[in-house]
Design an enzyme around this catalytic site. Structure first.
Site, PDB file in Angstrom:
ATOM      1  N   LEU A  26       0.737  -1.457   0.525  1.00 31.44           N
ATOM      2  CA  LEU A  26      -0.298   0.106   0.181  1.00 31.44           C
ATOM      3  C   LEU A  26       1.275   1.739   0.032  1.00 31.44           C
ATOM      4  CD1 LEU A  26      -2.865  -0.918   2.666  1.00 31.44           C
ATOM      5  CD2 LEU A  26      -3.265  -1.152  -0.095  1.00 31.44           C
TER       6      LEU A  26
ATOM      7  N   GLY B  69      12.666   1.934   2.335  1.00 31.11           N
ATOM      8  CA  GLY B  69      13.709   0.970   2.725  1.00 31.11           C
ATOM      9  C   GLY B  69      13.508   1.340   4.502  1.00 31.11           C
ATOM     10  N   PHE B  70      12.313   1.496   5.013  1.00 33.85           N
ATOM     11  CA  PHE B  70      12.513   1.620   6.738  1.00 33.85           C
ATOM     12  C   PHE B  70      11.106   1.302   6.997  1.00 33.85           C
ATOM     13  CE2 PHE B  70      12.142   3.675  10.919  1.00 33.85           C
ATOM     14  CZ  PHE B  70      13.733   3.831  10.938  1.00 33.85           C
TER      15      PHE B  70
ATOM     16  N   THR C 209       4.114  -1.048   4.373  1.00 33.35           N
ATOM     17  CA  THR C 209       2.585  -0.783   4.603  1.00 33.35           C
ATOM     18  C   THR C 209       1.856  -1.731   3.920  1.00 33.35           C
ATOM     19  OG1 THR C 209       2.739   1.129   5.361  1.00 33.35           O
ATOM     20  CG2 THR C 209       0.622  -0.020   5.012  1.00 33.35           C
TER      21      THR C 209
ATOM     22  N   ASP D  18       1.713  14.108  10.308  1.00 31.96           N
ATOM     23  CA  ASP D  18       1.651  13.626   9.104  1.00 31.96           C
ATOM     24  C   ASP D  18       0.097  13.677   8.204  1.00 31.96           C
ATOM     25  OD1 ASP D  18       2.865  13.639   6.318  1.00 31.96           O
ATOM     26  OD2 ASP D  18       3.288  11.749   6.537  1.00 31.96           O
TER      27      ASP D  18
END
Length: 689
Positions: A42, A47-48, A51, A165
């Protein structure tokens, strides 16, 4: 298909038969946590982490969302710390998921050196995609958006969580009920911030993220409010703040109005009042910006005219109540139409959570009757109860605003109705929950007990009225016929008739035969939504208060209007008859209470003392002495007790936090319930004897 959960994999989608990723050759994990099958990416966090859309094989392949946290840390110490933080934040997210407009946390676990968090899947479209489909929002839609999301922000901020965010992509309009759901915050974001702080990485999105968060990596409740303002700007104009930020940094904020009519998609304009709200949301100087969601809600409610219709997404309401068996709605400081409704009733109360136990000597009806003018003695409380004698006790159970509360006629049970679409029945002797009533598909705005305590009626934004068996908690019948949300309900004294008022698209009152469930008649005459209805003690007259600023008195035998009571400068949020039927009280958005003679239509008294909307009025009668006191609840966060003979204040109960949307009084006159919003959704105060 099966997704590879290597966060660096460029082509993670694989056929079901693969054991190793066709792209990166990593071993595929068919089931995360032994039950969640990842089927689609999604979003990608570079790279962290990622989802995923997944299927829960233990629940008939029900869809869910899996968030992956993949910290690239050296050594066991930092990884152990990251796992510890992950568990702490997952616990916090579990608490937040109790709110109906935040996805529920289903699970969290560690697997293959990755951390995973599983959340409820929200079936709907995010606001960016919605805008791309339908074009720019208008002012009403922006107000509805604000009034639906601000209570959610208040909920998370009170719990020490900053989203960091907020943007159209992270707000989903839920398909089932049209309400807005805030997504993509919690554990992974807080952890990302913790781990990456030393690297100077800022969590957020350019253009939507405020200056303090971008420069220093620090976020506060007011930081989320800036992001919400930027989101509104985007949806109003169609201009992405991220594009403007790339071109001119924060230079666009001071001149955002120039973009209102420049979009190729349905350019719009806004009122001066809404423009000023957006100005304050978008202040670069954190000290000049709104500091809390409540401040924004207050300005939206007080400075802008009421919304013409009940938004499908809102309600942090202002509500009021009227007689022991009535409930009605008043506008929560828009607190969402909730901004438009106010529930009213003397034994019934709305949303903030509060019940105050106290003892006082109210006033005899002979003293109070408007026909007696020269022999009214001065009334004093029976005894003064010091403020510190009120011991608060929260009633835990609801996960969102409580919009209405009502006492049973025997005083043993309290009913509470909430935005979480449930009604709870409480044993007042033990303060324990008896039943949770579920069945409405939208917020519940009003509840009332029948005189015999066997039936509870509830009115909802889903346009229906439901009748419940109080003893068993089972649904007895659903009454349908209104074309807008049901804002208020009231039983006649004989329990044979139920009156219901409806919001702006409907504007009517309906009378129902409770034995058959059939509609008796529809009362038409108001030019806006009906916020409150109340039967006279003899059940021959019905009073209705409306957003059209008028009170109508109806002859229940003929269905005709007897007279209209006018004089308020604001919406009538609550009406209540005195026990002798010779006086009618009304509470209004103009901060004033008026006492009327319903027989002559003449004004008896005007009571001034509240400094915000009077959302609820009720008469307190002592069961042994027949004495009466008037009680009012307001958005100024107080409940006031009045001598209705002299029109003087007797006492002010300071609640500390939260708007008072309604007041309710127990039949013995010993208990006051206050409802609305606050840190504790539902609370009781009991006098130390």
């Amino acid at each position: 298909m099966l997704c590879c959960v290597n966060p660096d994999c460029q082509k993670p989608l694989n056929p079901d038969k693969n054991k190793y990723c066709h792209n990166c050759r990593a071993e595929l994990i068919p089931l995360l946590g032994g039950r969640y099958r990842p089927t689609q990416v999604l979003s990608d966090e570079g790279g962290f982490g990622r989802t995923y859309l997944a299927k829960d094989v233990h629940k008939l392949n029900e869809c869910c969302v899996v968030k992956q946290f993949a910290p690239k840390l050296q050594g066991t110490g930092p990884l152990t710390k990251a796992i510890e933080l992950f568990k702490q934040e997952a616990s916090r997210l579990q608490e937040l998921g109790e709110h109906p407009q935040i996805p529920t946390l289903l699970a969290y676990f560690e697997q293959n050196s990755y951390l995973f968090l599983v959340q409820q899947f929200i079936d709907g479209q995010n606001l960016l995609k919605e805008w791309e489909t339908r074009g720019n929002y208008n002012e009403t839609e922006i107000r509805e958006l604000l009034l639906d999301l601000l209570p959610v922000l208040k909920f998370i901020h009170v719990r020490g969580v900053i989203h960091r965010d907020i943007k159209p992509q992270n707000i989903i309009r839920r398909q089932s009920d049209g309400r807005l759901v805030l997504i993509d915050f919690g554990a992974s974001k807080n952890l990302t911030a913790t781990v990456q702080t030393k690297m100077g990485t800022v969590i957020g999105s350019h253009g939507y993220t405020p200056l303090e968060q971008m420069q220093d990596g620090r976020a506060y409740p007011t930081s989320d409010l800036f992001s919400l303002g930027a989101t509104c700007f985007h949806l109003l104009t169609g201009v992405r703040p991220s594009q403007l930020w790339i071109q001119q940094g924060y230079g666009w904020v001071a001149s955002w109005r120039q973009y209102l009519n420049s979009s190729g998609k349905n350019g719009v304009s806004v009122s001066i009042e809404l423009g000023e709200v957006l100005d304050k949301l978008l202040q670069l100087d954190i000290q000049k910006r709104y500091q809390s969601a409540d401040e924004v809600i207050t300005d939206l409610t007080l400075r802008l005219p009421p919304l013409s219709s009940v938004p499908p997404t809102i309600l942090t309401p202002t509500f009021t109540s009227t007689s022991a068996n009535t409930a009605s709605v008043s506008p929560k400081p828009n607190n969402n139409l909730k901004s438009q409704l106010l529930l009213g009733s003397s034994i019934l109360a709305l949303g903030l959570g509060g019940v105050w136990y106290f003892q006082t000597r109210p006033h005899t009806m002979s003293e109070y009757s408007p026909t007696i003018s020269n022999s009214r003695p001065t009334i004093q409380p029976k005894k003064n109860i010091p403020e510190n004698s009120f011991v608060p006790k929260p009633l835990k159970g609801h996960s969102s605003d409580v919009n209405s509360v009502a006492f049973s006629s025997d005083g043993t049970t309290l009913g509470s109705a909430s935005d979480d679409k449930t009604i709870k029945l409480w044993n007042l002797a033990s303060n324990q929950e008896i039943h949770t009533l579920e069945g409405h598909s939208n917020w519940i705005w009003a509840v009332a007990f029948s005189p015999d305590n066997k039936t509870l009626a509830s009115g909802s934004a889903d346009k229906t009225i439901k009748l419940w068996n109080v003893e068993t908690g089972k649904l007895v019948r659903t009454l349908e016929g209104h074309t807008d949300g049901v804002t208020s309900v009231a039983f006649s004294l004989d329990g044979k008739t139920l009156a219901s008022g409806s919001a702006s698209k409907d504007k009517t009152i309906k009378l129902w035969n409770l034995e058959t469930g059939k509609l008796i008649r529809t009362l038409e005459g108001h030019t806006n939504g009906v916020a409150s209805v109340a039967f006279s003690p003899d059940s021959k007259t019905l009073a209705s208060g409306s957003w059209d600023k008028k009170i109508q008195l109806w002859n229940l035998q003929t269905g005709n209007s007897i007279r209209s009571l006018e004089g308020n400068a604001g919406t009538i949020l609550s009406v209540a008859f005195a026990p002798d039927g010779l006086t009618l009280a009304s509470g209004s958005a103009d901060k004033i209470i008026k006492l009327w003679n319903p027989v002559t239509g003449k004004l008896i008294h005007t009571l001034k003392g509240h400094n915000d909307k009077v959302n609820s009025v009720a008469f307190l009668r002592n069961s042994t002495s027949n004495d009466v006191t008037l009680v009012s609840g307001s958005s100024d966060k107080t409940i006031k007790l009045w001598n209705p003979v002299t029109a003087k204040q007797i006492r002010t109960l300071e609640t500390g936090s939260g708007y008072i949307y309604a007041v309710a009084i127990s039949p013995d006159g010993q208990t006051i319930a206050g409802g609305g919003s606050g840190e504790n959704i539902l609370k009781i105060w009991q006098t130390i004897q």
